[in-house]
Scaffold this active site. Structure first.
Site, PDB file in Angstrom:
ATOM      1  N   HIS A 123     -34.038 -84.757 -42.082  1.00 23.12           N
ATOM      2  CA  HIS A 123     -33.984 -86.222 -42.019  1.00 23.12           C
ATOM      3  C   HIS A 123     -33.608 -86.594 -40.586  1.00 23.12           C
ATOM      4  O   HIS A 123     -32.910 -85.834 -39.911  1.00 23.12           O
ATOM      5  CB  HIS A 123     -32.887 -86.671 -42.996  1.00 23.12           C
ATOM      6  CG  HIS A 123     -32.772 -88.145 -43.199  1.00 23.12           C
ATOM      7  ND1 HIS A 123     -32.120 -88.966 -42.324  1.00 23.12           N
ATOM      8  CD2 HIS A 123     -33.228 -88.943 -44.196  1.00 23.12           C
ATOM      9  CE1 HIS A 123     -32.163 -90.215 -42.785  1.00 23.12           C
ATOM     10  NE2 HIS A 123     -32.836 -90.228 -43.918  1.00 23.12           N
ATOM     11  N   ASP A 200     -26.476 -80.487 -44.335  1.00 25.53           N
ATOM     12  CA  ASP A 200     -26.687 -81.875 -44.739  1.00 25.53           C
ATOM     13  C   ASP A 200     -26.985 -81.864 -46.240  1.00 25.53           C
ATOM     14  O   ASP A 200     -28.077 -81.492 -46.666  1.00 25.53           O
ATOM     15  CB  ASP A 200     -27.864 -82.448 -43.929  1.00 25.53           C
ATOM     16  CG  ASP A 200     -28.351 -83.780 -44.476  1.00 25.53           C
ATOM     17  OD1 ASP A 200     -27.860 -84.226 -45.517  1.00 25.53           O
ATOM     18  OD2 ASP A 200     -29.242 -84.363 -43.834  1.00 25.53           O
ATOM     19  N   GLN A 203     -29.008 -84.882 -50.280  1.00 21.19           N
ATOM     20  CA  GLN A 203     -29.853 -84.865 -51.484  1.00 21.19           C
ATOM     21  C   GLN A 203     -29.347 -83.870 -52.538  1.00 21.19           C
ATOM     22  O   GLN A 203     -29.997 -83.697 -53.570  1.00 21.19           O
ATOM     23  CB  GLN A 203     -31.304 -84.518 -51.116  1.00 21.19           C
ATOM     24  CG  GLN A 203     -31.981 -85.566 -50.265  1.00 21.19           C
ATOM     25  CD  GLN A 203     -32.109 -86.919 -50.982  1.00 21.19           C
ATOM     26  OE1 GLN A 203     -32.067 -87.001 -52.195  1.00 21.19           O
ATOM     27  NE2 GLN A 203     -32.251 -87.971 -50.208  1.00 21.19           N
ATOM     28  N   LYS A 226     -25.749 -91.866 -52.900  1.00 22.04           N
ATOM     29  CA  LYS A 226     -26.852 -91.119 -53.522  1.00 22.04           C
ATOM     30  C   LYS A 226     -26.372 -90.336 -54.747  1.00 22.04           C
ATOM     31  O   LYS A 226     -27.143 -89.625 -55.379  1.00 22.04           O
ATOM     32  CB  LYS A 226     -27.479 -90.158 -52.503  1.00 22.04           C
ATOM     33  CG  LYS A 226     -28.173 -90.887 -51.352  1.00 22.04           C
ATOM     34  CD  LYS A 226     -28.864 -89.900 -50.457  1.00 22.04           C
ATOM     35  CE  LYS A 226     -29.179 -90.457 -49.085  1.00 22.04           C
ATOM     36  NZ  LYS A 226     -30.419 -91.216 -49.046  1.00 22.04           N
ATOM     37  N   CYS A 364     -37.902 -91.298 -43.260  1.00 23.12           N
ATOM     38  CA  CYS A 364     -37.005 -90.902 -42.153  1.00 23.12           C
ATOM     39  C   CYS A 364     -37.145 -89.412 -41.842  1.00 23.12           C
ATOM     40  O   CYS A 364     -36.142 -88.748 -41.525  1.00 23.12           O
ATOM     41  CB  CYS A 364     -35.550 -91.236 -42.444  1.00 23.12           C
ATOM     42  SG  CYS A 364     -35.257 -92.988 -42.558  1.00 23.12           S
TER      43      CYS A 364
HETATM   44  N1  PMP Z   1     -29.987 -86.588 -44.834  1.00 21.70           N
HETATM   45  C1  PMP Z   1     -30.839 -86.627 -45.861  1.00 21.70           C
HETATM   46  C2  PMP Z   1     -31.493 -85.360 -46.328  1.00 21.70           C
HETATM   47  C3  PMP Z   1     -31.084 -87.841 -46.497  1.00 21.70           C
HETATM   48  O1  PMP Z   1     -31.941 -87.879 -47.526  1.00 21.70           O
HETATM   49  C4  PMP Z   1     -30.438 -89.005 -46.040  1.00 21.70           C
HETATM   50  C5  PMP Z   1     -30.700 -90.361 -46.672  1.00 21.70           C
HETATM   51  N2  PMP Z   1     -32.027 -90.609 -46.970  1.00 21.70           N
HETATM   52  C6  PMP Z   1     -29.551 -88.898 -44.972  1.00 21.70           C
HETATM   53  C7  PMP Z   1     -29.347 -87.668 -44.394  1.00 21.70           C
HETATM   54  C8  PMP Z   1     -28.806 -90.077 -44.451  1.00 21.70           C
HETATM   55  O2  PMP Z   1     -27.917 -90.575 -45.406  1.00 21.70           O
HETATM   56  P1  PMP Z   1     -27.151 -91.942 -45.188  1.00 21.70           P
HETATM   57  O3  PMP Z   1     -28.195 -92.953 -44.822  1.00 21.70           O
HETATM   58  O4  PMP Z   1     -26.540 -92.215 -46.521  1.00 21.70           O
HETATM   59  O5  PMP Z   1     -26.171 -91.739 -44.111  1.00 21.70           O
END
Ligand code: PMP
Length: 406
Positions: A123, A200, A203, A226, A364
């Protein structure tokens, strides 16, 4: 509690909503999950009965709020099986957690010519902060490729670890492809070369078990929103030895011990990294979300989402002209796909008319889309409350999309 999908759905008031007179089908859980009543009520209760700034007050309200906040830290520690709650730093989400490590650890470890290793399926939150710190320190970002199925091959990964690699930053589960990466093996391989690893887990939380001690990761990041918790709640787990050696990322109240104009000494862990007033109500809501998830057996939740993934993959694969991106052997409940000749935005707009909420675009993760030479996908992502019946409706919806646009 036994896994009863009808009872589970009743915990989520939003599932009663109608979109365009159709029952809401929420398939955008990878972007954010819906919230159970007990999480919503926890926020209301906080503002009705406990609202006060934490840590600083001698009066009853402040002590009550502080106790609830710190009890949540212990809940998180248990949820991820950290050794100590000092290793749990509250943030506003995965993005902030990664930025904290990129800045504080990057500052400490990186020198000109060094490398930060990330995967090609990250991401943007796990790419851009590293790119920024690399630029500042004249270091380089190196990328682990993945195959057509969306899998990282360990034999390809291994030679990328070298004496210049200072950090490995890797997603547990890809939000664009659903791949569950072999993080345990990759962490062990990085540790053989003394390279610290950040995972990270945005998910992963509430979908698969997280055990930071079993993984032996040095940092683990996730967002509350999430995993059925409120927006603005997040976690950075860091091994004590690393958090101790790192300088604070932000300065302000709460993160200090003593302050004079000449010098400031910092508070102990984890407060050193929690400058300013935190999102108290969201963190308490995250505690309620953990309680909610823990009412069920996480293996039951995983089994349910695996069944949805299997059923959904088979059903979508039968649709002519539909191609799934991300067909790794180890996957979580995320299906990314394209319909031949139909732009994902158009498909998403028609599905929305039918009450089916999916995400469209690059999620993203633009480098993932570039890897497949596509502009984006339609993404369906499951959570505890989704059903096979909803997948059947999605299949019907895609039929409508094809009739209208195909
Ligand atoms: N890493 C991953 C794999 C994600 O899916 C996301 C959110 N789509 C993020 C980081 C960022 O998370 P946040 O916007 O809640 O900070």
């Amino acid at each position: 509690m036994p896994f009863d999908i009808n009872k589970i759905r009743k915990h989520f008031p939003i599932l009663e909503e109608k979109i365009n007179n159709n029952s809401l089908i929420y398939f955008d859980n990878a972007a954010t999950s819906q919230k159970p009543l007990q999480v919503i009520e926890r926020i209301i209760d906080y503002y009705k009965k406990e609202n006060c700034n934490i840590h600083r007050g001698v009066h009853t309200l402040s002590q009550k709020a502080t106790r609830a906040f710190e009890e949540t830290r212990v809940k998180v520690k248990e949820f991820i099986n950290a050794e100590s709650s000092h290793e749990v730093v509250f943030t506003k989400g995965t993005t902030e957690s990664i930025n904290l490590v990129a800045n504080s650890l990057g500052e400490k470890l990186l020198q000109e010519g060094d490398e930060v290793l990330v995967s090609a399926m990250e991401h943007h939150s796990n790419l851009v902060p590293w790119q920024m710190v690399c630029k500042k320190k004249k270091a380089h970002m190196k990328v682990i490729p993945f195959n057509d199925k969306g899998e990282i091959i360990l034999e390809v990964f291994k030679p990328l670890l070298n004496s210049r690699t200072k950090i490995l930053a890797l997603s547990h589960i890809s939000n664009a492809l659903g791949t569950i990466n072999p993080v345990k093996e990759m962490i062990a391989m990085a540790h053989e070369k003394d390279i610290p690893v950040l995972i990270d887990g945005a998910q992963a939380a509430a979908h698969i078990e997280i055990d930071v001690q079993a993984l032996d990761c040095d940092f683990y990041c996730f967002s509350g929103h999430k995993m059925y918790a409120p927006m603005g709640s997040g976690v950075l787990f860091g091994k004590q030895e690393f958090l101790e050696m790192m300088e604070p990322y932000q300065g302000g109240g709460e993160m200090v011990d003593t302050v004079t104009f000449e010098e400031t000494t910092y508070n102990e862990l984890p407060f050193k990294f929690e400058a300013g007033t935190p999102n108290v109500e969201s963190i308490l809501g995250m505690g309620a979300a953990i309680d909610f998830v823990r009412e069920y057996d996480l293996h039951e939740i995983r089994k349910h989402e695996e069944e949805l993934l299997k059923y959904g993959t088979e059903a979508l694969s039968r649709i002519e002209g539909l191609k799934i991106y991300g067909t790794a052997k180890e996957k979580s409940g995320i299906i990314s796909f394209l319909l031949d000749g139909i732009h994902p935005y158009d498909a998403g707009t028609i599905l929305d008319q039918l009450g089916i909420e999916v995400r469209t675009g690059h999620h993203c993760a633009q480098p993932v889309m570039d890897r497949y030479l596509i502009p984006g996908t339609v993404r369906v992502s499951f959570a505890i409350y989704n059903t096979m019946k909803e997948i059947d409706k999605l299949v019907g919806g895609l039929d409508t999309v094809k009739k209208m646009l195909g």
